[in-house]
Design an enzyme around this catalytic site. Structure first.
Site, mmCIF file in Angstrom:
data_model
loop_
_atom_site.group_PDB
_atom_site.id
_atom_site.type_symbol
_atom_site.label_atom_id
_atom_site.label_comp_id
_atom_site.label_asym_id
_atom_site.label_seq_id
_atom_site.Cartn_x
_atom_site.Cartn_y
_atom_site.Cartn_z
ATOM 1 N N THR A 24 0.821 -1.218 0.000
ATOM 2 C CA THR A 24 0.000 0.000 0.000
ATOM 3 C C THR A 24 0.848 1.259 0.000
ATOM 4 O O THR A 24 0.432 2.295 -0.524
ATOM 5 C CB THR A 24 -0.928 -0.027 1.238
ATOM 6 O OG1 THR A 24 -1.843 -1.107 1.068
ATOM 7 C CG2 THR A 24 -1.711 1.251 1.407
ATOM 8 N N SER B 21 1.501 -7.665 -0.613
ATOM 9 C CA SER B 21 2.278 -8.616 0.196
ATOM 10 C C SER B 21 1.528 -9.899 0.542
ATOM 11 O O SER B 21 2.129 -10.854 1.015
ATOM 12 C CB SER B 21 2.812 -7.946 1.455
ATOM 13 O OG SER B 21 1.792 -7.765 2.402
ATOM 14 N N THR C 274 1.563 -4.209 4.295
ATOM 15 C CA THR C 274 1.454 -4.435 5.746
ATOM 16 C C THR C 274 0.864 -5.803 6.097
ATOM 17 O O THR C 274 1.034 -6.268 7.215
ATOM 18 C CB THR C 274 0.581 -3.343 6.406
ATOM 19 O OG1 THR C 274 -0.732 -3.410 5.840
ATOM 20 C CG2 THR C 274 1.187 -1.975 6.221
ATOM 21 N N ASP C 275 0.184 -6.448 5.128
ATOM 22 C CA ASP C 275 -0.476 -7.723 5.467
ATOM 23 C C ASP C 275 0.517 -8.783 5.942
ATOM 24 O O ASP C 275 0.167 -9.621 6.779
ATOM 25 C CB ASP C 275 -1.251 -8.278 4.256
ATOM 26 C CG ASP C 275 -2.490 -7.444 3.955
ATOM 27 O OD1 ASP C 275 -2.837 -6.559 4.757
ATOM 28 O OD2 ASP C 275 -3.106 -7.676 2.890
HETATM 29 N N1 ASP Z 1 -2.772 -5.768 0.862
HETATM 30 C C1 ASP Z 1 -1.745 -4.779 1.086
HETATM 31 C C2 ASP Z 1 -0.414 -5.488 1.130
HETATM 32 O O1 ASP Z 1 -0.114 -6.135 2.090
HETATM 33 C C3 ASP Z 1 -2.026 -4.058 2.342
HETATM 34 C C4 ASP Z 1 -0.988 -3.051 2.773
HETATM 35 O O2 ASP Z 1 0.077 -2.908 2.235
HETATM 36 O O3 ASP Z 1 -1.286 -2.361 3.752
HETATM 37 O O4 ASP Z 1 0.332 -5.386 0.193
#
Ligand code: ASP
Length: 309
Positions: A42, A89, A122-123
């Protein structure tokens, strides 16, 4: 009295001179060399509108654009960006982890790299940070960072998170602390942190143990360190590996059965983790299938071993 006054004035003048001279001659502050390895997420995401904070596209903005969008970085470190891969991610693979860990090890073996920042979705930040904490063979700082709002959003958190991460990666305070995760001004240990909320900016927490410290006024402030072995002190070394073994996870839930386990074994899993409730309890119906799976693996390994001999 008069001569004492003269001596005192002379002494003050000398001190004044010394302090002015040292201020004038002070060497310019040497900036740390920090490499920013971009992997997507993100923090590199874009949405249809500034108000789009759900349903945006992760992993869209390239590494150089991301780095250039925060000009303040150049005032706190000599930064250089490198795109290692570009993914959301949740799609991370074992190969992605190996590639990232090996690239970090390569860079940190060089004298001209003082620290690394990894931009990440962040995932799975916590999984990547823990993997790196076990496999990076250097005490130099490695900081994993992400954002909860895409780069196009009102009050995007990516720029300030990246800025803090670069300061942290270039700091002496972060040396030897293991791989760190830094978002929302908070510094957590990679092996301890977890994402606790799907969408809020203060989602990264270390339950029970607490954060290591926080970023304030362009500086890290540490309050504690993990006592567990990290990076160069662990027994893990991926330098000779070009693949990680396939290990699958069998989760326990009400009425669970051996269908998933059997499928993993049939597909050639090299290891199975049984994620059981409580302290790892195993449902009565799963004891025999798990024992059979282990026996089958060892007998086929033994056969492979004797065939080789
Ligand atoms: N789905 C995204 C990822 O993990 C969420 C994020 O980056 O906050 O790439």
């Amino acid at each position: 009295m008069a001569s004492k006054f003269v001596v005192l004035c002379a002494a003050l003048a000398t001190f004044a001179h010394v302090s002015f001279a040292s201020a004038e001659e002070a060497a310019p502050v040497k900036l740390a060399n920090v490499v920013i390895l971009c992997t997507g997420g993100t923090i590199a995401g874009t949405g249809a509108a500034t108000t789009t904070t759900v349903g945006y596209t992760a992993a869209k903005i390239g590494c150089n654009t991301l780095v250039d969008s925060v000009p303040e970085l150049k005032k706190v470190a000599n930064v250089h960006g490198e795109q290692v891969y570009q993914i959301a991610s949740e799609s991370i693979t074992n190969d992605n982890w190996l590639t990232l860990s090996k690239r970090i090890n390569q860079l940190l073996a060089q004298d001209d790299a003082d620290g690394i920042v990894v931009t990440h979705g962040t995932d799975t930040i916590e999984e990547t940070a823990y993997f790196l904490d076990l496999t990076v063979k250097s005490k130099k700082p490695v900081v994993v960072v992400g954002a909860m709002r895409p780069a196009t959003a009102i009050s995007a958190d990516g720029p300030i998170n990246l800025y803090n991460a670069v300061i942290l990666a270039g700091s002496k305070e972060a040396v030897g602390k293991g791989v760190l995760v830094c978002l929302n001004d908070e510094i957590n240990a990679g092996r301890e942190v977890t994402k606790t909320n799907t969408s809020t900016a203060d989602t990264f927490r270390t339950p029970d143990l607490g954060m290591l410290g926080y970023m304030q006024d362009n500086k890290p402030h540490f309050y504690r360190a993990s006592t567990r072995l990290n990076t160069a002190d662990t027994e893990f070394d991926v330098s000779g590996l070009d693949k990680l073994p396939q290990v699958d996870i069998v989760y326990a839930y009400g009425n669970y059965n051996s269908i998933a386990l059997d499928a993993f074994v049939k597909a050639g899993a090299k290891g199975i983790v049984h994620a059981g409730p409580g302290d790892g309890s195993v449902g009565a119906q799963m004891v025999k299938p798990l024992q059979d799976a282990r026996a089958a693996y060892w007998s086929s390994s033994a056969q492979r071993g004797s065939a080789r001999a």
